[in-house]
Structures are given as C-alpha cells and as structure tokens.
Write a protein that holds these residues in place. Structure first.
Motif, PDB file in Angstrom:
ATOM      1  N   THR A  21       2.758  -0.319  -0.113  1.00 43.95           N
ATOM      2  CA  THR A  21       3.021   1.427   0.212  1.00 43.95           C
ATOM      3  C   THR A  21       2.385   1.431   1.373  1.00 43.95           C
ATOM      4  O   THR A  21       1.697   0.396   2.053  1.00 43.95           O
ATOM      5  CB  THR A  21       2.444   2.183  -0.805  1.00 43.95           C
ATOM      6  OG1 THR A  21       1.035   2.080  -0.714  1.00 43.95           O
ATOM      7  CG2 THR A  21       2.584   1.916  -2.416  1.00 43.95           C
ATOM      8  N   ASP A  22       2.872   2.753   2.294  1.00 45.27           N
ATOM      9  CA  ASP A  22       2.327   3.309   3.286  1.00 45.27           C
ATOM     10  C   ASP A  22       1.114   3.716   2.785  1.00 45.27           C
ATOM     11  O   ASP A  22       0.692   3.827   1.578  1.00 45.27           O
ATOM     12  CB  ASP A  22       3.557   4.086   4.020  1.00 45.27           C
ATOM     13  CG  ASP A  22       3.699   5.317   3.286  1.00 45.27           C
ATOM     14  OD1 ASP A  22       3.083   5.492   2.392  1.00 45.27           O
ATOM     15  OD2 ASP A  22       4.687   5.971   3.680  1.00 45.27           O
ATOM     16  N   LEU A  23       0.392   4.394   3.820  1.00 40.04           N
ATOM     17  CA  LEU A  23      -0.841   5.130   3.506  1.00 40.04           C
ATOM     18  C   LEU A  23      -0.884   6.439   2.754  1.00 40.04           C
ATOM     19  O   LEU A  23      -1.760   6.845   2.149  1.00 40.04           O
ATOM     20  CB  LEU A  23      -1.237   5.328   4.862  1.00 40.04           C
ATOM     21  CG  LEU A  23      -1.980   4.137   5.708  1.00 40.04           C
ATOM     22  CD1 LEU A  23      -2.462   4.703   7.326  1.00 40.04           C
ATOM     23  CD2 LEU A  23      -3.168   3.399   5.035  1.00 40.04           C
ATOM     24  N   ARG A  24       0.509   6.813   2.607  1.00 37.48           N
ATOM     25  CA  ARG A  24       0.714   8.003   1.507  1.00 37.48           C
ATOM     26  C   ARG A  24       1.109   7.685   0.161  1.00 37.48           C
ATOM     27  O   ARG A  24       1.196   8.341  -0.595  1.00 37.48           O
ATOM     28  CB  ARG A  24       1.779   8.889   2.182  1.00 37.48           C
ATOM     29  CG  ARG A  24       1.244   9.236   3.503  1.00 37.48           C
ATOM     30  CD  ARG A  24       2.373  10.258   4.226  1.00 37.48           C
ATOM     31  NE  ARG A  24       3.592   9.672   4.379  1.00 37.48           N
ATOM     32  CZ  ARG A  24       4.774   9.622   3.571  1.00 37.48           C
ATOM     33  NH1 ARG A  24       4.996  10.495   2.926  1.00 37.48           N
ATOM     34  NH2 ARG A  24       5.842   8.881   4.193  1.00 37.48           N
ATOM     35  N   GLY A  25       1.143   6.282  -0.161  1.00 37.32           N
ATOM     36  CA  GLY A  25       1.582   5.882  -1.393  1.00 37.32           C
ATOM     37  C   GLY A  25       3.074   5.667  -1.698  1.00 37.32           C
ATOM     38  O   GLY A  25       3.417   5.466  -2.553  1.00 37.32           O
ATOM     39  N   VAL A  26       3.893   5.425  -0.333  1.00 36.90           N
ATOM     40  CA  VAL A  26       5.235   5.540  -0.674  1.00 36.90           C
ATOM     41  C   VAL A  26       5.744   3.922  -0.485  1.00 36.90           C
ATOM     42  O   VAL A  26       5.091   3.344   0.430  1.00 36.90           O
ATOM     43  CB  VAL A  26       6.138   6.272   0.618  1.00 36.90           C
ATOM     44  CG1 VAL A  26       7.411   6.083   0.502  1.00 36.90           C
ATOM     45  CG2 VAL A  26       5.589   7.924   0.316  1.00 36.90           C
ATOM     46  N   PRO A  49       7.720   7.497  -4.162  1.00 32.02           N
ATOM     47  CA  PRO A  49       6.146   7.665  -4.254  1.00 32.02           C
ATOM     48  C   PRO A  49       5.947   6.481  -5.415  1.00 32.02           C
ATOM     49  O   PRO A  49       6.936   6.445  -6.224  1.00 32.02           O
ATOM     50  CB  PRO A  49       6.009   8.761  -4.520  1.00 32.02           C
ATOM     51  CG  PRO A  49       7.140   9.555  -5.216  1.00 32.02           C
ATOM     52  CD  PRO A  49       8.215   8.935  -4.345  1.00 32.02           C
ATOM     53  N   TRP A  67      -8.086   6.163  -5.545  1.00 32.61           N
ATOM     54  CA  TRP A  67      -7.749   6.462  -4.157  1.00 32.61           C
ATOM     55  C   TRP A  67      -9.078   6.768  -3.293  1.00 32.61           C
ATOM     56  O   TRP A  67      -8.876   6.359  -2.122  1.00 32.61           O
ATOM     57  CB  TRP A  67      -7.095   7.955  -4.277  1.00 32.61           C
ATOM     58  CG  TRP A  67      -6.711   8.431  -2.971  1.00 32.61           C
ATOM     59  CD1 TRP A  67      -6.948   9.530  -2.277  1.00 32.61           C
ATOM     60  CD2 TRP A  67      -5.545   7.789  -1.975  1.00 32.61           C
ATOM     61  NE1 TRP A  67      -6.287   9.634  -1.051  1.00 32.61           N
ATOM     62  CE2 TRP A  67      -5.446   8.636  -0.942  1.00 32.61           C
ATOM     63  CE3 TRP A  67      -4.777   6.924  -2.386  1.00 32.61           C
ATOM     64  CZ2 TRP A  67      -4.513   8.245   0.044  1.00 32.61           C
ATOM     65  CZ3 TRP A  67      -3.703   6.476  -1.327  1.00 32.61           C
ATOM     66  CH2 TRP A  67      -3.611   7.360  -0.004  1.00 32.61           C
ATOM     67  N   GLN A  71      -9.637   4.693   0.074  1.00 32.40           N
ATOM     68  CA  GLN A  71      -9.952   5.388   1.261  1.00 32.40           C
ATOM     69  C   GLN A  71     -11.284   4.886   1.822  1.00 32.40           C
ATOM     70  O   GLN A  71     -11.338   4.918   3.098  1.00 32.40           O
ATOM     71  CB  GLN A  71     -10.042   6.763   0.791  1.00 32.40           C
ATOM     72  CG  GLN A  71      -8.588   7.673   0.567  1.00 32.40           C
ATOM     73  CD  GLN A  71      -7.757   7.585   1.861  1.00 32.40           C
ATOM     74  OE1 GLN A  71      -6.755   6.805   1.986  1.00 32.40           O
ATOM     75  NE2 GLN A  71      -7.877   8.384   2.596  1.00 32.40           N
ATOM     76  N   ASP A 101      -1.493  -1.040   7.686  1.00 29.77           N
ATOM     77  CA  ASP A 101      -0.769   0.402   7.571  1.00 29.77           C
ATOM     78  C   ASP A 101      -0.187   0.662   6.235  1.00 29.77           C
ATOM     79  O   ASP A 101       0.490   1.465   5.966  1.00 29.77           O
ATOM     80  CB  ASP A 101       0.613  -0.254   8.324  1.00 29.77           C
ATOM     81  CG  ASP A 101       0.287  -0.335   9.739  1.00 29.77           C
ATOM     82  OD1 ASP A 101      -0.714   0.050  10.363  1.00 29.77           O
ATOM     83  OD2 ASP A 101       0.791  -1.511  10.126  1.00 29.77           O
ATOM     84  N   GLY A 102      -1.281   0.176   5.123  1.00 24.79           N
ATOM     85  CA  GLY A 102      -1.090   0.639   3.709  1.00 24.79           C
ATOM     86  C   GLY A 102      -1.655  -0.160   2.855  1.00 24.79           C
ATOM     87  O   GLY A 102      -2.875  -0.183   3.031  1.00 24.79           O
TER      88      GLY A 102
END
Length: 443
Positions: A21-26, A49, A67, A71, A101-102
C-alpha cells in the motif's frame, strides 16, 4: 489449495500472499493468492483502501495500534479475520513492514491455534465494547482510541505488554510452524540459468544460514529461561552471601584476633563483590531476554521474506503471478531493510552474553576465595561448634551450605557463551547485492 468449512474459507500453508500500500493504506500491488481468497479482481483491489477486506467483527483498536507502530517505523504482526466479497471469512496471520513509500503486508495461514483463539476472544470482547460506544454516537476516532486502550489491557492479560511485544513473540512461532509444514524456497531446476536462477540459488543459501541461526537462538532462549527460573534460589544464595558479609564485618577483636580481623575484612570485600554482581543479575537477564527476543523476531522476519523472494522468483519462471518483477523488488526492499537491522542486535546479544559470563566468573571466583577465608576465620574465632559465639556459629552454618545454585547458573552462562551465532554479515550483504544485480537484469 483452498477449502471451505461453514462460512470460512481455508487455505494451505504454501499459499503465502501479500499486498503493498502507499502511506495512506491504498493498495498498490497484490498477488494472485490474495485476489483468489478475497474474490476481488486485481483491478478492483489496486487503488482501493486496504480495509476493503476488513471484517466488521475486527476491533478498530487493533488497527489503531498497528498504525501507531507502523508510524513509529516498527513492523507489526496480528491475527486478522478478513471478509471476501462473496461473504466468506478467511483468517490470516499478517506481518506488515514499512517500505520507503508505503507498507508491505505478508499474510500466511495462522498455525498457532492456541494463541490465535485467545487473541480472537480478546477481539470479540473489545469489539463489543466499541459497538456500545458507537451506539452513543462516538466518532470513529474516539472508537479507535478507546478500542486501542481496551485491547492493550486484554493483551496485557495474555502476557503481552503491547502489540509490539505480541509481534515479537508470535512471528517466530508462526514462521517456525510454516517451515515445519514444508514451506521452503523453491529449488532452481538444473537447466534454468540467468538472473532468476541466481536469485533462487542465493536465497536458498540465505535460507540455510538463517535456519542455523534459528537453532542457535532457540538454544540461547532455553538457557536464558533456565537462568531466569533460578531467580528464587539465586536470591536465597545472595541473601546468605550478604548475611555472611554482615556477620564477619562485626568482628572487632583486639590484638589477639588481628588475623581474624584481617580475614573478616577480606571476606566482607569478596562477599560484597559477589552480592553486588548477583544483585544486578535480574536486570542483566531481562536485558538479554529482550535482546534475544528482538533477534529471534528479526531472524523470523528475514526467514519469511526470504521465502517470499524465492517463491516470487519462481513465479517469474512459471508465469503464476502478474507483475512478478515489481513484487520481487518490493519484497527485496523489505528483506534488505530487515537484514540491515539484524547485525546490531546480534552484536548486542553477543556482548551481553559475554558480560553475563564474565560477571558470573567474578561471582564464583569471589565465592571460592571467600569460602577459603571463611574456614580460616571460623577456626581463628574458635568455631566448629565449640566457640559458644552465636555469630561464629551462624557463619559456620551458612558457609557449610555452600553456593551450588551459583555454580549451576555460571555453567548455564558458560554454555550460552559457547554457543556463538553463525551469521556472516558481510557475506549476507554480498548476497543481497547479487540479488539486486539479478533484479536489475530483469527490470
């Protein structure tokens, strides 16, 4: 191969799968096993997501704790129940690690049924409380924070001080069970040449070396647990040592007892040295336990990622995965990151083991020298049951018990030091460079 029992879809230990995923969880990438188990198409998953497969019975607090660890740059593991698009559930043991990047999430079949059952029962209790809070119109953030607190309490009751402590404890067990079930790095066929063959042969070497390291770490932990179990007897021995020092230090005899006084001073000094070292033993053992736990986790993660790299390299040959080279790059990035953190922890363990052995050598040496002088002191004070002095009689009684528990502990520490850790950091770095070079040929 998958099967179904009731509303649950089951899969085999060999069916390891992953997503990034990317950093937003996508979701950025998946593999075929994930697509099949979730019953979503690859096109539907990528760009969605990751909570697209979230089961409504999973507590929000778990994902908040996960998370928070991610983080902070820490890997995280958890037992997770997912729901496929067709309504069937499937259970996984998920390992999530940060990428540049994720995030990369590797999922395997949960094998430690006892721990999984206890954790899922905790999930149910926490989720019930979260639903009660939701019924009072709490926000998603409030529910997540509350659930995280409740789940932390539940994990503490199971012996885990945090989700990260559970991560460190469960991954080595789950990966060991996976390997015991026969999951290995695929062997390159004799007629296969080129970059994929080099990747397969290289990760096979890393796998063998990692397995040897796992065995030694299991022995380290066995010895450390044995030393920790001796805590009460060591406390009793330290109590005898300190009591002897206290008693002989009271010897204030006159000129006729100058030799006794001299002996008493030396005995007090030696018993103080031994007692001080033994007093610091619980702290040393805790520190060693934590370091070996960290190292076992790092090795288990390396083991898991090595398996994944090997299996995706094989998929390039058999065509079983889409965009296998991209997946392989993600997996290799995670493997390199894990290996980079292995050396410092390994050196820390080796240093602490050596320091513990040295400390116990000091203790046994001090006690041996004190014991010789104790016998001389008792004789000088007219001991051996005829002195009539309660102090001398108590010292004689305490000295006669000896300190066998300390010798047993020292033997365990010496065994621990003698194990060694079969890991060549330079050679592993070179092997990773070989894999990178082969990957560049495939790109």
């Amino acid at each position: 191969m998958e099967s179904q029992i009731g509303y649950e879809r089951l899969f085999d230990p060999q069916d390891i799968f992953f997503s990034t995923t990317d950093l937003r969880g996508v979701i950025q990438n998946t593999n075929r096993t994930f697509d099949v188990l979730s019953r979503y198409s690859r096109e539907r998953l990528i760009g969605s997501p990751h909570n697209i497969v979230r089961h409504l019975d999973m507590p929000a607090g778990l994902f908040r704790l996960m998370w928070d660890d991610l983080q902070a740059g820490r890997p995280v593991c958890a037992y997770v129940i997912n729901r496929a698009v067709d309504g069937l559930d499937y259970r996984v043991f998920a390992t999530v690690v940060p990428l540049r990047d994720g995030f990369l999430s590797v999922r395997i079949k949960p094998m430690d049924a006892s721990t999984r059952t206890q954790v899922e029962e905790a999930y149910r209790r926490v989720r019930a409380k979260e639903r009660e809070l939701a019924a009072r119109a709490a926000s998603r953030r409030q529910i997540g924070e509350y659930g995280a607190q409740e789940l932390s309490t539940e994990l503490a009751a199971l012996g885990f001080g945090s989700l990260y402590e559970m991560t460190e404890a469960t991954l080595p067990r789950e990966v060991a069970a996976l390997v015991a079930a026969g999951v290995r790095v695929p062997a390159a066929a004799p007629d296969v040449l080129g970059p994929v063959a080099r990747i397969l042969s290289t990760v096979a070497v890393i796998e063998r070396e990692t397995n040897a390291l796992v065995y030694e770490l299991d022995e380290y932990m066995r010895l450390i647990v044995a030393m920790e179990a001796a805590h009460d007897s060591i406390s009793a021995a330290r109590g005898r040592i300190m009591r002897i020092g206290q008693l002989v230090s009271q010897d204030g005899g006159g000129g006729a007892r100058t030799r006794a006084q001299s002996l008493a001073e030396r005995i007090s000094e030696l018993s103080g040295t031994a007692g001080s070292e033994l007093g610091g033993l619980p702290r040393r053992l805790r520190s060693m336990h934590e370091a070996v736990t960290q190292l076992r986790f790092a090795v288990a993660l390396m083991r898991l990622l090595t398996l994944m790299v090997g299996r995706f390299a094989q998929s390039i040959l058999d065509g079983s995965e889409e965009d296998a080279v991209r997946s392989l790059r993600d997996l290799c990035e995670a493997l390199e990151s894990g290996v980079a953190g292995l050396g410092p922890v390994l050196r820390s363990v080796s240093t602490q083991v050596g320091e513990l052995d040295d400390a116990l050598r000091v203790v046994t040496s001090s006690l041996d020298r004190a014991a010789r002088r104790l016998g001389q002191w008792v004789d000088a004070r007219g001991g051996n049951g005829v002195s009539g002095s309660p102090v001398v009689d108590e010292v004689a009684s305490l000295a006669s018990q000896g300190f066998p528990e300390v010798r047993s502990l020292a033997q365990l520490a010496a065994e621990c030091r003698g194990l060694g850790l079969p890991y060549d950091e330079t050679a592993t770095t070179q092997r990773l460079a070989t894999i990178r070079g082969a990957l560049s040929e495939l790109s």
